[in-house]
Design an enzyme around this catalytic site. Structure first.
Site, PDB file in Angstrom:
ATOM      1  N   SER A 145       3.519  -2.812   1.547  1.00 42.63           N
ATOM      2  CA  SER A 145       3.600  -1.370   1.323  1.00 42.63           C
ATOM      3  C   SER A 145       2.199  -0.755   1.371  1.00 42.63           C
ATOM      4  O   SER A 145       1.496  -0.921   2.365  1.00 42.63           O
ATOM      5  CB  SER A 145       4.310  -1.104  -0.003  1.00 42.63           C
ATOM      6  OG  SER A 145       4.665   0.243  -0.127  1.00 42.63           O
ATOM      7  N   ASP A 285      14.794  -1.508   5.109  1.00 41.09           N
ATOM      8  CA  ASP A 285      13.486  -1.092   4.613  1.00 41.09           C
ATOM      9  C   ASP A 285      13.320   0.424   4.617  1.00 41.09           C
ATOM     10  O   ASP A 285      13.978   1.143   5.369  1.00 41.09           O
ATOM     11  CB  ASP A 285      12.415  -1.727   5.515  1.00 41.09           C
ATOM     12  CG  ASP A 285      11.016  -1.712   4.924  1.00 41.09           C
ATOM     13  OD1 ASP A 285      10.834  -1.188   3.808  1.00 41.09           O
ATOM     14  OD2 ASP A 285      10.113  -2.244   5.587  1.00 41.09           O
ATOM     15  N   HIS A 312      12.533  -2.988   1.449  1.00 33.12           N
ATOM     16  CA  HIS A 312      11.086  -2.836   1.333  1.00 33.12           C
ATOM     17  C   HIS A 312      10.449  -4.040   0.638  1.00 33.12           C
ATOM     18  O   HIS A 312       9.306  -4.382   0.915  1.00 33.12           O
ATOM     19  CB  HIS A 312      10.773  -1.549   0.561  1.00 33.12           C
ATOM     20  CG  HIS A 312       9.377  -1.052   0.741  1.00 33.12           C
ATOM     21  ND1 HIS A 312       8.796  -0.862   1.975  1.00 33.12           N
ATOM     22  CD2 HIS A 312       8.420  -0.699  -0.167  1.00 33.12           C
ATOM     23  CE1 HIS A 312       7.563  -0.410   1.822  1.00 33.12           C
ATOM     24  NE2 HIS A 312       7.305  -0.313   0.544  1.00 33.12           N
TER      25      HIS A 312
END
Length: 339
Positions: A145, A285, A312
């Site tokens: 991320s 995601d 994610h």
């Protein structure tokens, strides 16, 4: 007589294997013998334009050929949601480091807002690299991320000090990430739910408990982590997030991006990354998995890992595919099988 000899040979073989294994384990878990052992935890001093601070790190293992630095998301989440790497990487004999970036829960948390820039974080990572004695022959950076943003930015400036780069679930363009959230993910919600979320956002009523009441089941449980029961590490990281830094840089939620990072875009610079690179995408995601695949083709020595059941945090909800792919990549780079 033959059976006695055979038994003796077998005992000697087993004994040698046990001794080698014991010796190997002893070496793997032994470091910093000249000081009080702290289970690998070390507060590393970091110099910044506004003073010196300390960041929390935890070392696992002893392997001069493979040193992996884990970069958590957020910004200003914690290493805790990445604890799942511990068993997988230790079984492989990797040396790796959990790390709370400056401003995160276990590190110093200065209040000067000028510190919260991508450029300053890149310099922090470089100082951590030096502190763990990693170099171009053994240094791998794995970012998830926001950690993926940081990993790519670090590689663009310091790839001469790296062996390999792993970008987990992060597109190289924040505007494209925002567009994907608006045009694809938002349309997967029930219209009435989306309308209520957008109404709260229009009023900037982000502290309203209703905002997270809507996002948690309708977005986070669908696209952040799809496990029915969230892992303890993720729950702890969520409790420990530094909301001030997170909101300043990311915005109030994962549903799009609106902070200082809103215009961040290095997609047209990916060709500059020449070290072996793994891009990881997942079906559910918050990031477009097709964009992650495209990124693997834009870097010079790229590979793509797709997690068909992941979101994610595919490291949790598609764990076997994710971890097997990550481990395979690191081992292949170590053996120079990635061209």
């Amino acid at each position: 007589m033959r059976s006695i000899i055979a038994s003796t040979i077998l005992l000697l073989t087993v004994s040698c294997k046990n001794e080698n294994q014991t010796s190997s384990l002893s070496n793997y878990f032994t470091y910093n013998q000249d000081i009080v052992e702290t289970a690998g935890v070390k507060m590393i001093p970091i110099k910044t334009p506004v003073g010196e601070f300390k960041v929390w790190t935890k070392r696992f293992g002893n392997n001069p050929k493979i040193k992996v630095l884990l970069l958590h998301g957020g910004p200003a989440m914690t290493h805790e949601y990445m604890e799942c790497f511990e068993t997988f990487f230790q079984r492989e004999g990797f040396e790796f480091y959990e790390y709370d970036q400056l401003g995160s829960y276990y590190s110093d948390q200065p209040k000067n807002s000028s510190l919260w820039t991508t450029e300053r974080f890149v310099e922090e990572v470089e100082q951590v690299r030096k502190a763990i004695n990693a170099d171009k022959n053994n240094f791998y950076v794995l970012g998830n991320s926001w950690g993926g943003i940081l990993a790519m930015e670090y590689a663009l400036k310091y790839q001469q000090n790296m062996k390999g780069l792993l970008v987990s679930n992060m597109m190289a363009s924040a505007p494209e990430y925002g567009k994907y959230a608006d045009e694809v993910l938002a349309k997967q919600m029930k219209p009435e739910i989306l309308a209520e979320i957008r109404a709260l956002e229009a009023k900037k009523d982000f502290n309203n408990p209703r905002y997270m009441e809507l996002l948690l089941p309708n977005f986070y449980k669908e696209h952040l982590c799809r496990l029915k029961e969230w892992p303890d590490g993720l729950n702890r990281a969520s409790k420990h997030v530094n909301g001030e830094i997170y909101t300043l840089m990311q915005g109030p939620s994962e549903f799009g991006i609106s902070g200082r990072l809103a215009k961040w875009d290095i997609k047209n610079r990916l060709h500059e990354i020449t070290i072996p690179t793994l891009m990881i995408g997942a079906k559910y995601d918050t990031m477009d998995p097709k964009a992650m695949e495209e990124q693997s083709k834009l870097v010079k020595k790229g590979r793509y890992l797709y997690c068909p059941n992941g979101s994610h945090l595919a490291m949790w909800d598609d764990q076997k595919v994710f971890m097997n792919g990550v481990i395979q990549f690191i081992n292949d780079v170590n053996l120079e099988k990635v061209q």
